[in-house]
Design a protein around this motif. Structure first.
Motif, short mmCIF file in Angstrom:
data_model
loop_
_atom_site.label_atom_id
_atom_site.label_comp_id
_atom_site.label_asym_id
_atom_site.label_seq_id
_atom_site.Cartn_x
_atom_site.Cartn_y
_atom_site.Cartn_z
N PRO A 454 31.67 25.24 69.34
CA PRO A 454 31.60 25.95 68.09
C PRO A 454 30.56 25.64 67.12
O PRO A 454 30.04 26.43 66.39
CB PRO A 454 33.16 25.40 67.65
N GLN A 455 29.97 24.27 67.20
CA GLN A 455 29.02 23.92 66.37
C GLN A 455 27.75 24.62 66.75
O GLN A 455 26.92 25.16 65.82
CB GLN A 455 28.81 22.29 66.28
N VAL A 561 18.27 20.59 56.91
CA VAL A 561 18.45 19.64 58.17
C VAL A 561 20.15 19.70 58.68
O VAL A 561 21.23 19.47 58.13
CB VAL A 561 18.38 18.04 57.93
N HIS A 562 20.12 20.60 59.84
CA HIS A 562 21.38 20.91 60.58
C HIS A 562 21.68 19.68 61.74
O HIS A 562 20.71 19.76 62.31
CB HIS A 562 21.46 21.97 61.24
N LEU A 563 22.75 19.19 61.66
CA LEU A 563 22.89 18.10 62.41
C LEU A 563 23.91 18.24 63.54
O LEU A 563 25.15 18.48 62.90
CB LEU A 563 22.95 16.59 61.63
N ILE A 564 23.81 17.95 64.70
CA ILE A 564 24.92 17.89 65.59
C ILE A 564 24.85 16.38 66.38
O ILE A 564 23.74 16.11 66.94
CB ILE A 564 25.07 19.08 66.78
N LYS A 565 26.19 15.97 66.46
CA LYS A 565 26.02 14.37 67.09
C LYS A 565 26.70 14.62 68.34
O LYS A 565 27.81 15.08 68.41
CB LYS A 565 26.58 13.20 66.30
N LEU A 566 25.92 14.24 69.19
CA LEU A 566 26.62 14.09 70.54
C LEU A 566 27.57 12.80 70.69
O LEU A 566 27.41 11.85 69.86
CB LEU A 566 25.62 13.77 71.97
N PRO A 567 28.77 13.04 71.38
CA PRO A 567 29.69 11.73 71.23
C PRO A 567 29.28 10.46 71.49
O PRO A 567 29.86 9.40 70.96
CB PRO A 567 30.81 12.22 72.36
N GLU A 568 28.39 10.10 72.52
CA GLU A 568 28.15 8.65 72.89
C GLU A 568 26.41 8.80 73.16
O GLU A 568 26.10 9.93 73.89
CB GLU A 568 28.73 8.15 73.66
N HIS A 569 25.80 7.67 73.13
CA HIS A 569 24.64 7.51 73.74
C HIS A 569 24.47 7.20 75.25
O HIS A 569 25.40 6.34 75.49
CB HIS A 569 23.76 6.51 72.81
N ALA A 570 24.24 8.04 75.98
CA ALA A 570 24.32 7.85 77.59
C ALA A 570 23.06 6.94 78.26
O ALA A 570 23.03 6.92 79.34
CB ALA A 570 24.45 9.20 78.37
N GLY A 571 22.17 6.10 77.39
CA GLY A 571 21.35 5.42 77.92
C GLY A 571 20.35 6.22 78.56
O GLY A 571 19.90 7.12 78.46
N LEU A 572 20.38 5.81 79.95
CA LEU A 572 18.96 6.34 80.56
C LEU A 572 19.33 7.94 81.02
O LEU A 572 18.77 8.79 81.19
CB LEU A 572 18.75 5.85 82.07
N LEU A 573 20.57 8.00 81.09
CA LEU A 573 21.22 9.52 81.27
C LEU A 573 21.10 10.44 80.29
O LEU A 573 21.72 11.57 80.37
CB LEU A 573 22.59 9.11 82.05
N SER A 574 20.58 10.20 78.97
CA SER A 574 20.77 10.57 77.87
C SER A 574 20.11 11.92 78.27
O SER A 574 20.70 13.06 77.64
CB SER A 574 20.18 10.16 76.69
N PRO A 575 19.06 12.31 79.04
CA PRO A 575 18.47 13.49 78.81
C PRO A 575 19.35 14.52 79.39
O PRO A 575 19.28 15.74 79.22
CB PRO A 575 17.23 13.20 79.82
N ILE A 576 20.18 13.93 80.37
CA ILE A 576 20.96 15.01 80.99
C ILE A 576 22.25 15.80 79.95
O ILE A 576 22.43 16.72 79.81
CB ILE A 576 21.85 14.35 82.32
N LEU A 577 22.68 14.69 79.25
CA LEU A 577 23.81 14.94 78.30
C LEU A 577 22.84 16.06 77.18
O LEU A 577 23.45 16.89 76.68
CB LEU A 577 23.87 13.97 77.47
#
Ligand code: G6P
Length: 610
Positions: A454-455, A561-577
């Motif tokens: 929705p965001q 500045v429009h901001l959407i925050k992902l639920p958590e930082h996924a470390g090395l897998l962050s690009p996938i998220l």
């Protein structure tokens, strides 16, 4: 790209051809046609536009026959009009469908015109049908005439040929474009892709480069490029017959975005049940090969190339092995310096992208000994050409814009990083366990990100009225910015470019004003503070920022500045998220604009010509 289907049977083949075309349509969709033999006459129907237009015409004309060939086209030579649609015919007695590009068509056209053949289309294909007709006049043997004709062709082709004089015979040939025979009970088929034939058979015979085949009701024979009879194995396709259904989704792209948790879970299923990764997940010989190599070159096209570019960061940073990522169409024609100790990794959803397959062949011919393919289609040309392989289990991807194939490719590449990291002593058992736990958690993290839809829709409403957009990222998120820009331009037709954020002031900053939305990928990684400075540079010039951050990125929404925050930082897998919100942004922007999301103009799912 274009799709071919053909059939010879005792029953009416038109419904088989039509169903085959529908299954192939996502690969090329600017015109469609078929020709069937009824008695000793050929009946041809062609329509610009979608297969549905052809279907309506077939119903009107009550077309039927026991032998036929059909085609769905993605135009290369000549506009997508009826006169350029396949099949092409010669003297009303011989018909051809063709995938690929004939490079010496101009020279052949001149010669055939000189012989009195009249050309009625702008296609390169028409030379093939007249050339076969010319040889058929001398030999009255369709297989022999086709062999003589293809010997004169330069370029790539998969062709299906029928002749009014031979109502139970279908001839086909391939070089550089895929083609297979489907084996039924007292009926046979041809297709450029097995998915076209699944409702009628799962028994498949893959033709090899240079093969020419004659197919009848009861049997078929294959002749190799040296004129010798060839024995090609009958294989049982692992694909299921059900046509991908939309279910409750509006588009395949939307469905495929939402399938990502499952696609990732299935891709990782076979490897996550164990405490430690076995190199054999890439093939029996993998350990020996991966110990012997000293560098990696990854080759791919389109979205798959973006996966390659992310992997480059991972392979050098985590596994400590030199890595380059190359666009296949460049690599295959570039004078590169071969290193026999380099592992050539090709990545492809379809496994049949012409440039990627050719680049692998080029690498092998120039002295590379080791190859691995990461692919979503088990029996594809690329998989068959590679020594090692990893099959992603994304399931059929129908939307032209690749989504679940990309994230599963990244998961597969991460497994390669872990295996190489272990073999090179860069990852110990505890670190491996940590990485495997993160991978196990990945599908559920993606499910959380999908809840941001929705965001994202609110962003898309604003984006839809823009002409241009800039995407910024740093490190392994730079290729994700490239992927976000590609998705947006492919399906919403908004001009979008991606830059490594550090390059902003070397040119693209000149474009930034209040009309330029700038999408920034701002995970909470080591480069976050540097990225924030780059974002200040955009704000200072009035640019409107759309920032994808992590919960703990310490970025706040403010004016512009429009901001959407992902639920958590996924470390090395962050690009996938971080890929997932960008896919949703492109999808919803395209919805707002009313474009054809699954079949964007001028594109095709599988690019089997160079
Ligand atoms: C086409 C598709 C893209 C895809 C690219 C490479 O351009 O539209 O979505 O990324 O081909 O395809 P491959 O099958 O090799 O991954």
């Amino acid at each position: 790209m274009c799709g071919i289907v053909g059939a010879v049977a005792q029953r009416n083949v038109v419904p088989i051809l039509l169903e085959g075309l529908k299954r192939l349509e996502y690969r090329g969709y600017d015109s469609a046609g078929l020709v069937v033999a009824t008695g000793n006459t050929l009946t041809r129907l062609r329509k610009p536009g979608r297969v549905a237009e052809l279907e309506a015409e077939i119903k009107k004309q009550k077309t039927h026959g026991h032998l036929g060939i059909a085609h769905t086209r993605w135009a290369t030579h000549g506009a997508p009009t009826e006169r350029n649609a396949h099949p092409h015919v010669s003297e009303d007695s011989l018909a051809v469908v063709h995938n690929g590009i004939i490079e010496n068509h101009e020279e052949l056209r001149l010669r055939l015109s000189g012989m009195g053949y009249c050309f009625t289309s702008d296609t390169d294909t028409e030379v093939i049908v007249h050339l076969i007709h010319h040889h058929y006049q001398q030999k009255k043997d369709l297989l022999g005439a086709t062999r003589l004709a293809v010997a004169e062709l330069k370029g790539a082709y998969a062709i299906g040929v029928i002749c009014a004089d031979a109502p139970n015979k279908l001839v086909c040939a391939r070089e550089g474009s895929p083609l297979l025979i489907g084996v039924g009970i007292e009926e046979h088929f041809i297709a450029s892709d097995q998915s076209a034939l699944l409702p009628v058979t799962q028994k498949i015979v893959y033709l090899e480069e240079g093969d020419v085949a004659e197919i009848g009701l009861l049997d078929f024979k294959i002749i190799d490029r040296n004129g010798k009879p060839a024995n090609r194995q009958v294989q049982i396709s692992e694909l299921r017959a059900e046509r991908a259904e939309l279910g409750s989704y509006r588009h395949f792209m939307q469905k495929e975005i939402f399938e990502q948790p499952r696609a990732l879970a299935e891709t990782l299923e076979a490897v996550l049940g164990y405490g430690s990764l076995d190199p054999k997940i890439f093939g029996e010989k993998a350990e020996k090969v991966l110990k012997a190599i000293d560098s990696v070159t990854i080759i791919a096209c389109g979205t798959s190339f973006h996966a390659a570019t992310v992997a480059r960061y991972w392979l050098e940073g985590v596994a400590g092995i030199p890595c380059s990522a190359e666009v296949a169409s460049e690599y295959r024609y570039r004078d590169s310096v071969p290193n026999p100790k380099t592992l050539i990794v090709t990545i492809s959803q379809s496994g049949e992208t012409a440039d990627t397959v050719a680049a692998l062949k080029h690498a092998k011919a120039s002295g590379h000994k080791y190859s691995l393919s990461i692919c979503n289609v088990p029996e594809s040309a690329l998989v068959r050409e590679s020594d090692l392989r990893f099959l992603t289990r994304a399931g059929p991807e129908i939307g032209v814009a690749s989504t679940k194939a990309f994230t599963t490719q990244l998961a597969a590449l991460f497994l390669l990083v872990l295996v190489l990291g272990k073999l090179r002593g860069r990852i110990d058992a505890a670190q491996e366990k940590g990485h495997l736990d993160a991978l196990r958690h990945l599908p559920s993290m993606i499910s959380q990100v999908l809840l941001l839809e929705p965001q994202i829709e609110l962003w898309a409403e604003r984006m839809a009225s823009r002409q241009h957009a800039l995407f910024l990222g740093r490190g392994p998120h730079y290729p994700i910015a490239m992927e976000g820009a590609l998705k947006l331009k492919e399906i919403s037709y908004i001009h979008a470019e991606a830059y490594p954020a550090g390059e902003l002031k070397h040119g693209p900053l000149a474009l930034v004003d209040s009309d330029m939305p700038v999408v920034a990928i701002a995970p909470n990684d080591a480069l976050l503070e540097k990225l924030k400075s780059n974002l200040q540079e955009v704000r200072a010039r009035g640019g409107e920022l759309y920032v994808l951050a992590d919960q703990d990125s310490h970025v706040s929404p403010q004016e512009g500045v429009h901001l959407i925050k992902l639920p958590e930082h996924a470390g090395l897998l962050s690009p996938i998220l971080h890929t997932v919100p960008l896919q949703m942004l492109a999808y919803h922007t395209a919805l707002q604009k009313g474009t054809d999301v699954d079949k964007p103009r001028n594109l095709a799912k599988s690019v089997t010509v160079e």
